[in-house]
Enzyme design. Structure first.
Site, PDB file in Angstrom:
ATOM      1  N   ASN A   1       0.813  -1.222   0.000  1.00 41.55           N
ATOM      2  CA  ASN A   1       0.000   0.000   0.000  1.00 41.55           C
ATOM      3  C   ASN A   1       0.844   1.270   0.000  1.00 41.55           C
ATOM      4  O   ASN A   1       0.556   2.223  -0.712  1.00 41.55           O
ATOM      5  CB  ASN A   1      -0.898   0.043   1.247  1.00 41.55           C
ATOM      6  CG  ASN A   1      -2.234  -0.585   0.983  1.00 41.55           C
ATOM      7  OD1 ASN A   1      -2.562  -0.910  -0.152  1.00 41.55           O
ATOM      8  ND2 ASN A   1      -3.011  -0.768   2.028  1.00 41.55           N
TER       9      ASN A   1
ATOM     10  N   PHE B   1      -4.948   3.647  11.962  1.00 50.95           N
ATOM     11  CA  PHE B   1      -5.253   2.856  10.767  1.00 50.95           C
ATOM     12  C   PHE B   1      -4.469   3.399   9.588  1.00 50.95           C
ATOM     13  O   PHE B   1      -4.294   4.608   9.452  1.00 50.95           O
ATOM     14  CB  PHE B   1      -6.751   2.926  10.456  1.00 50.95           C
ATOM     15  CG  PHE B   1      -7.592   2.234  11.486  1.00 50.95           C
ATOM     16  CD1 PHE B   1      -7.861   0.881  11.379  1.00 50.95           C
ATOM     17  CD2 PHE B   1      -8.084   2.931  12.578  1.00 50.95           C
ATOM     18  CE1 PHE B   1      -8.618   0.228  12.340  1.00 50.95           C
ATOM     19  CE2 PHE B   1      -8.844   2.282  13.548  1.00 50.95           C
ATOM     20  CZ  PHE B   1      -9.113   0.933  13.422  1.00 50.95           C
ATOM     21  N   GLU B   2      -4.057   2.503   8.702  1.00 52.02           N
ATOM     22  CA  GLU B   2      -3.312   2.934   7.521  1.00 52.02           C
ATOM     23  C   GLU B   2      -4.147   3.871   6.644  1.00 52.02           C
ATOM     24  O   GLU B   2      -3.619   4.680   5.910  1.00 52.02           O
ATOM     25  CB  GLU B   2      -2.877   1.726   6.693  1.00 52.02           C
ATOM     26  CG  GLU B   2      -4.042   0.960   6.087  1.00 52.02           C
ATOM     27  CD  GLU B   2      -3.620  -0.384   5.535  1.00 52.02           C
ATOM     28  OE1 GLU B   2      -3.018  -0.410   4.466  1.00 52.02           O
ATOM     29  OE2 GLU B   2      -3.900  -1.411   6.186  1.00 52.02           O
ATOM     30  N   THR B   3      -5.479   3.723   6.732  1.00 51.06           N
ATOM     31  CA  THR B   3      -6.352   4.552   5.904  1.00 51.06           C
ATOM     32  C   THR B   3      -6.374   6.003   6.364  1.00 51.06           C
ATOM     33  O   THR B   3      -6.933   6.853   5.673  1.00 51.06           O
ATOM     34  CB  THR B   3      -7.779   3.993   5.927  1.00 51.06           C
ATOM     35  OG1 THR B   3      -8.105   3.636   7.269  1.00 51.06           O
ATOM     36  CG2 THR B   3      -7.891   2.778   5.042  1.00 51.06           C
TER      37      THR B   3
END
Lengths: 309, 256
Positions: A124, B50-52
């Site tokens: 990612n 969170f990566e988001t």
């Protein structure tokens, strides 16, 4: 001919343009047929079950686009519909899944296992950096991510394929020693190549007629993906007067000058979520697998909802 | 019969491993339970990220994915992937991050495969791919890994090395150019595994009540040191109450 000139003349795709007009609203059919030719290098925004540009994805499917080269970091439903509908030839991705609903995207899995699509794996953060490099106009970005792993060692696209295709960098990535010695306590980095899509598709909450766009909630890598692309199609829940968005510019992320088409598409992320407008639809996402199993011929799409808005 | 299921025990076992003040990187599923439980049980000052892009989330309701808008609830700030991953490797915050990961396969050095079973070019089974797992495993100082304990998952060699554990031993990460440490624990539906401080090989730290060290070994392709194994303390009534009434009252992840 100098190598650099040859490279430029071979870039293919559509030349980047900057559109400063204040009226970019068009319908979805017009936007997709104008900016997404077969074989386009396409990037789609959103993340797993959130803000996938589904209305635009379904339009690509209706127009039977083929040979697309797709870029995403972690995408779920949008990737699965495009891959399952036979629109995609090659995909560069970090994660294909829809969270608890489909830990691995169902038709993506089938297409990769049957080698109907070629896949190149990154992480990612690597994909995010690749979009950022494209947005910045530099050839690559460095990171320590995935050193020592098969993401570095195993290539999905062969060296020969890469060298014969001017739209692909010659290497998947390059590991090098830190040219600044041990500065920042780093001995080695991996360089990940810029992504320069022909077109990026985003679904946002609010957009102005001039392309100014406002994402509410998590932005994922949407802003980098938009800035890396030659053309940007924005679909939106609410089409607004640009002046209204410009009266609170601190809430906007996408400047109108990088956007080519604005499409009013309420529920355009459905069945994925669009914060402050609707949640993902767990019933739809849970039905997706059993419906596909009932129809092993792979339906073009789930028919009951993909046209409706 | 004990009045708890394997998922409840796994979540509690993981929550106990989270130290107060740590920044917990959360993935999808049971790791969210563990992070939420830790905040209510042993680590009230832990931070969930969170990566988001949600930083210091309060998590009112269990998100169904890290991309679920629910991750934003009560967060200190909302950003995107670039910012979130920067925080994980930045010299101020990075060293406090504990990552919680899962995978399809794991080897004795804690290297993870979440990409394919079989050959990469001709996979028998294709999985989702790295997502942020390889990033987290590369950057942070400590990882906790959730696994289902099966022979085909605890393998001598992973079919594809997606996320770096200790690579090929104590010097592996350093040789590859990775900073930070590797995995510190594996929590399965049968046991808690640690990694030896010298060899960096997996060992059996604790087996779940109702199983035995040998039964754990029977579910693995490679063998591990059993000499340090003890029986895991079952979840307390207080831990179960928090898990069931505060963390996941709808049993979305805890199951039936």
């Amino acid at each position: 001919m100098l190598a650099i000139d040859r490279l430029h003349s071979n870039q293919g795709g559509m030349a980047p343009t900057m559109d400063t007009s204040t009226e970019k609203v068009m319908d979805l059919h017009a936007a997709v047929s104008r900016f997404v030719p077969d074989g386009a290098h396409l990037s789609i925004g959103g993340f797993t079950c959130n803000r996938n540009p589904m209305a635009a994805v379904y339009e690509l499917i209706r127009q039977k686009k083929t040979g697309l080269h797709l870029y995403a970091h972690s995408n779920g439903q949008g990737v699965d519909e495009l891959v399952g509908s036979g629109c995609v030839a090659r995909i560069e991705i970090a994660y294909a899944g829809t969270g608890r609903f489909a830990p691995t995207c169902i038709r993506f899995r089938k297409a990769v296992e049957s080698r109907a699509v070629a896949v190149e794996d990154y992480s990612n953060y690597q994909m995010t950096l690749r979009f950022l490099a494209g947005a910045m106009g530099v050839p690559f970005m460095p990171t320590r991510s995935a050193l020592g792993t098969d993401i570095i060692r195993r290539w999905g696209f062969s060296e020969q394929e890469r060298r014969s295709d001017p739209r692909l960098p010659d290497e998947k990535l390059v590991v090098m020693d830190n040219p600044f010695g041990a500065w920042a306590e780093t001995e080695r980095v991996v360089l990940v190549p810029a992504i320069r899509p022909d077109v990026t598709l985003l679904h946002v909450q609010k957009a102005g007629r001039d392309g100014t766009a406002r994402i509410e909630g998590l932005t994922f890598a949407d802003v980098e993906q938009a800035k890396a692309a030659s053309h940007v199609i924005v679909t939106c829940e609410e089409l607004m007067d640009a002046g209204e968005l410009r009266s609170q510019p601190h809430l906007n992320q996408i400047p109108g000058i990088i956007v080519d088409a604005v499409v009013h598409a309420p529920h355009g992320a459905y069945p994925t979520a669009c914060y402050r407008y609707y949640d993902y639809d767990p019933a739809f996402l849970n039905d997706y697998l059993p419906v596909l199993r009932l129809r092993p011929g792979l339906p073009e799409r789930l028919p009951h909802r993909s046209h409706g808005r | 019969m004990p009045d708890y299921n394997a998922r409840e025990l796994m979540a509690v076992a993981a929550a106990r491993k989270i130290n107060d003040g740590e920044i917990v990187f959360c993935g999808t599923g049971i790791s969210m339970l563990a992070a939420m439980a830790a905040k209510h049980i042993s680590a009230p000052n832990s931070i969930i990220i969170f990566e988001t892009g949600a930083i210091d989330s309060q998590l009112e309701e269990i998100p169904m994915a890290v991309g679920d808008p629910r991750v934003m609830y009560g967060a200190s700030s909302n950003t995107g992937l670039a910012d979130s991953f920067a925080l994980m490797q930045n010299r101020t915050t990075g060293r406090h991050v504990v990552g919680i990961l899962g995978a399809a396969q794991i080897d004795k050095f804690g290297n993870l495969n979440s990409t394919v079973v079989g050959d990469y070019a001709h996979p028998k089974v294709r999985f989702s791919g790295s997502g942020g797992a390889a990033d987290v495993a590369s950057f942070v100082d400590r990882t906790i890994i959730f696994m289902q304990h099966e022979r085909r998952k605890f393998v001598s060699k992973v079919d594809y090395l997606t996320s770096p554990g200790w690579l090929d031993g104590p010097a592996g990460r350093r040789r590859a150019g990775l900073t930070g440490s590797g995995p510190s624990a594996v929590i399965s539906n049968l046991a808690v595994m640690g990694f030896d401080a010298d060899s960096r090989e997996m060992f059996l730290e604790a087996y779940f009540p109702g199983t035995t060290p040998q039964a754990v070994l029977d579910h693995m392709e490679f063998s591990v040191d059993l000499s340090r194994a003890r029986e895991l303390e079952p979840p307390t009534a207080a831990e179960l109450k928090i898990l069931r009434e505060i963390v996941d009252p709808q049993r979305l992840i805890l199951g039936g």
